[in-house]
Write a protein that holds these residues in place. Structure first.
Motif, PDB file in Angstrom:
ATOM      1  N   PHE A  77       0.919  -1.274   0.081  1.00 27.30           N
ATOM      2  CA  PHE A  77       0.136   0.067  -0.051  1.00 27.30           C
ATOM      3  C   PHE A  77       1.004   1.264  -0.069  1.00 27.30           C
ATOM      4  N   GLY A  78       1.992   1.131   0.526  1.00 28.90           N
ATOM      5  CA  GLY A  78       2.834   2.373   0.591  1.00 28.90           C
ATOM      6  C   GLY A  78       3.432   2.688  -0.957  1.00 28.90           C
ATOM      7  N   HIS A  79       3.734   1.541  -1.511  1.00 26.97           N
ATOM      8  CA  HIS A  79       3.862   1.971  -2.931  1.00 26.97           C
ATOM      9  C   HIS A  79       2.631   2.696  -3.749  1.00 26.97           C
ATOM     10  N   LEU A  92      -8.686   1.648  -1.013  1.00 25.12           N
ATOM     11  CA  LEU A  92      -8.373   0.256  -1.331  1.00 25.12           C
ATOM     12  C   LEU A  92      -8.246  -0.525  -0.050  1.00 25.12           C
ATOM     13  N   SER A  93      -7.253   0.096   0.981  1.00 26.19           N
ATOM     14  CA  SER A  93      -7.090  -0.667   2.297  1.00 26.19           C
ATOM     15  C   SER A  93      -8.646  -0.894   3.083  1.00 26.19           C
ATOM     16  N   MET A  94      -9.288   0.160   3.142  1.00 24.32           N
ATOM     17  CA  MET A  94     -10.507   0.096   3.798  1.00 24.32           C
ATOM     18  C   MET A  94     -11.430  -0.940   3.133  1.00 24.32           C
ATOM     19  N   ALA A  95     -11.346  -1.016   1.794  1.00 24.66           N
ATOM     20  CA  ALA A  95     -12.378  -2.043   1.337  1.00 24.66           C
ATOM     21  C   ALA A  95     -11.921  -3.506   1.674  1.00 24.66           C
ATOM     22  N   MET A  97     -10.287  -4.194   4.312  1.00 26.36           N
ATOM     23  CA  MET A  97     -10.827  -4.502   5.629  1.00 26.36           C
ATOM     24  C   MET A  97     -12.225  -4.793   6.118  1.00 26.36           C
ATOM     25  N   THR A  98     -12.810  -4.150   5.064  1.00 25.93           N
ATOM     26  CA  THR A  98     -14.485  -4.250   5.146  1.00 25.93           C
ATOM     27  C   THR A  98     -14.752  -6.049   4.898  1.00 25.93           C
ATOM     28  N   GLY A  99     -14.229  -6.395   3.763  1.00 26.28           N
ATOM     29  CA  GLY A  99     -14.518  -7.664   3.392  1.00 26.28           C
ATOM     30  C   GLY A  99     -13.732  -8.637   4.608  1.00 26.28           C
ATOM     31  N   ALA A 100     -12.650  -8.709   5.182  1.00 29.79           N
ATOM     32  CA  ALA A 100     -12.002  -9.335   5.982  1.00 29.79           C
ATOM     33  C   ALA A 100     -13.006  -9.382   7.290  1.00 29.79           C
ATOM     34  N   VAL A 132      -4.337  -3.605   6.599  1.00 26.85           N
ATOM     35  CA  VAL A 132      -4.209  -2.578   7.693  1.00 26.85           C
ATOM     36  C   VAL A 132      -2.589  -2.209   7.654  1.00 26.85           C
ATOM     37  N   GLY A 133      -1.662  -2.876   7.064  1.00 31.86           N
ATOM     38  CA  GLY A 133      -0.420  -2.661   7.023  1.00 31.86           C
ATOM     39  C   GLY A 133      -0.040  -1.080   6.633  1.00 31.86           C
ATOM     40  N   GLY A 134      -0.501  -0.798   5.509  1.00 28.61           N
ATOM     41  CA  GLY A 134      -0.450   0.757   5.445  1.00 28.61           C
ATOM     42  C   GLY A 134      -1.419   1.860   5.989  1.00 28.61           C
TER      43      GLY A 134
END
Length: 431
Positions: A77-79, A92-95, A97-100, A132-134
């Motif tokens: 996600f940093g890239h 993208l990261s929140m999408a 997280m929602t699925g997980a 959640v890494g980034g």
């Protein structure tokens, strides 16, 4: 040769209050999920790994291993954030997280699927940790880049304060379930409710993020043509000392928070000195203290500088934790509250000033990749692993104050780095 100090962006208008608020509140979901898993560790161990004394240690060990996915997620996600924008990365990261979280709420249990249930839970924990890494570093960078120069510490510290709101929400949800449902109902279906709530909240955050502005610093990079084509390589080439400083600061922040706050309910339950209701009460008090302390310390670092504030907090982290864990475990109720309050204040203070101090080690170009290499790597080692290590060492040594000693040792190792680091609070944007 380039300086190890970050290069400041040209001055431009900051972000709107709405965008800053949405970004700050986004960390609620990440810490709600992690705190929920720790506070519900005993329940989840029974539900997914079956009965027996080894189930809790297996669950904690699995959660610790899954947390090692955070650095990989942070690099990924940093890239994206460094190359294509902070806003796109956070959507993208929140999408994911929602699925997980939704998938976790729908998982079959050990009683339904046997040992495979535990593996499926760990797989989803790995996906959550990757997503959640980034997350936290992305929000911190976004807030730093959107704040006015003389308020970077205060504004960036809101990410840490909001994360504790998520932890407090997890405590409240756990308490409602524990007191509102029979224990058998919690184990059979009640445990699903907090994860369903988390999925709904995460979806709401995603919708709110879709209205956010892009970071002004990333827009500056686009206009100037300085967006790095390979952010990770760029950061490794030019900012290696900054990565080491960021790792050290984040190591202190991670162990004080994860061991000094989120591990406390499990510590009190396994050492057998406090009732579950009292442990949850202490955790609630700790969460409130962090929320109150964090913006105050962030603002203080704007006035006094990151370095002196961090030095004082590192010294306190070296001197106090063993005594405070002793008070929480075996002292009177008043002494236990005092121990929890002081430990939470130190942990919250380190998180508050550490948010701005780590992000300021890098320029806008490659900032998220730098935070991934430093801050997120430290969180994986000194955050996700340390509750498991603390529990294991208490079991093996029989010494219940191991968690305090772990915090003190890390603080002693980090203190020389803090004392020799350059001050970044008063660096102004280049005209």
């Amino acid at each position: 040769m380039q300086s190890s100090l970050p290069v400041r962006a040209s001055p431009r208008a900051g972000l709107s209050r709405t965008s800053l608020l949405v970004a700050a509140c986004s960390t609620i979901i990440e810490w709600y999920d992690f705190t929920l898993c720790l506070y519900f560790a005993t329940v989840l161990s029974r539900v997914f790994f079956g009965p027996g004394e080894a189930s809790l240690l297996t669950a904690l060990g699995g959660f610790a291993v899954s947390y090692l996915m955070r650095p990989l997620g942070a690099l990924f996600f940093g890239h994206i954030g460094d190359r294509y924008g902070r806003r796109r990365m956070m959507l993208l990261s929140m999408a994911l997280m929602t699925g997980a979280m939704l998938a976790t709420a729908l998982l079959p249990t050990y009683a339904q699927l046997g040992g495979l249930a535990g593996w499926l839970l760990l797989l989803l924990r790995c996906l959550m940790a990757f997503s959640v890494g980034g997350e936290y570093t992305g929000v911190v960078a976004y807030l730093l880049e959107g704040a006015q120069p003389n308020r970077r510490g205060l504004i960036t510290s809101l990410a840490a304060a909001a994360s504790e709101v998520g932890a407090l929400l997890a405590v409240g949800v756990c308490a409602l379930l524990v007191y509102g449902l029979p224990a058998a109902s919690v184990d059979t279906w009640g445990w699903r409710l907090p994860f369903l709530l988390g999925a709904v909240l995460a979806c709401g955050v995603w919708l709110a993020r879709s209205t956010m502005q892009e970071s002004p610093d990333f827009e500056r990079q686009q206009e100037a043509g300085t967006v790095p084509a390979a952010p990770l390589r760029h950061t490794l080439r030019h900012h290696r000392p900054a990565i080491l400083r960021t790792f050290s600061i984040s190591a202190l922040g991670s162990i004080t928070y994860y061991v000094g706050i989120t591990y406390v309910p499990t510590f009190l339950a396994t050492t057998g000195q406090r009732q579950e209701s009292e442990a949850l009460g202490l955790s609630t008090i700790a969460a409130v203290i962090v929320i109150l302390v964090t913006p105050f310390v962030g603002a203080l670092s704007d006035r006094w500088g990151r370095k002196p504030v961090l030095a004082v907090l590192a010294g306190a982290s070296a001197l106090l934790p063993i005594t405070l864990f002793s008070l929480m475990r075996g002292g009177t109720s008043v002494e236990a509250v005092c121990g929890a309050v002081l430990l939470a204040a130190v942990a919250g203070g380190v998180s508050a000033v550490g948010a701005a101090a780590t992000a300021e080690q890098f320029p806008g170009e490659g900032r998220l990749s730098g935070l991934a290499l430093g801050a997120t790597a430290a969180t994986a080692v000194f955050g996700g692993l340390t509750p498991f290590i603390a529990e294991l060492l208490i079991t093996r040594t029989g010494w219940p104050l191991v968690p305090g000693a772990m915090i003190a040792l890390v603080a002693l190792l980090v203190l020389p780095v803090v004392l020799t680091m350059p001050e970044t609070a008063f660096l102004k944007p280049e005209e």
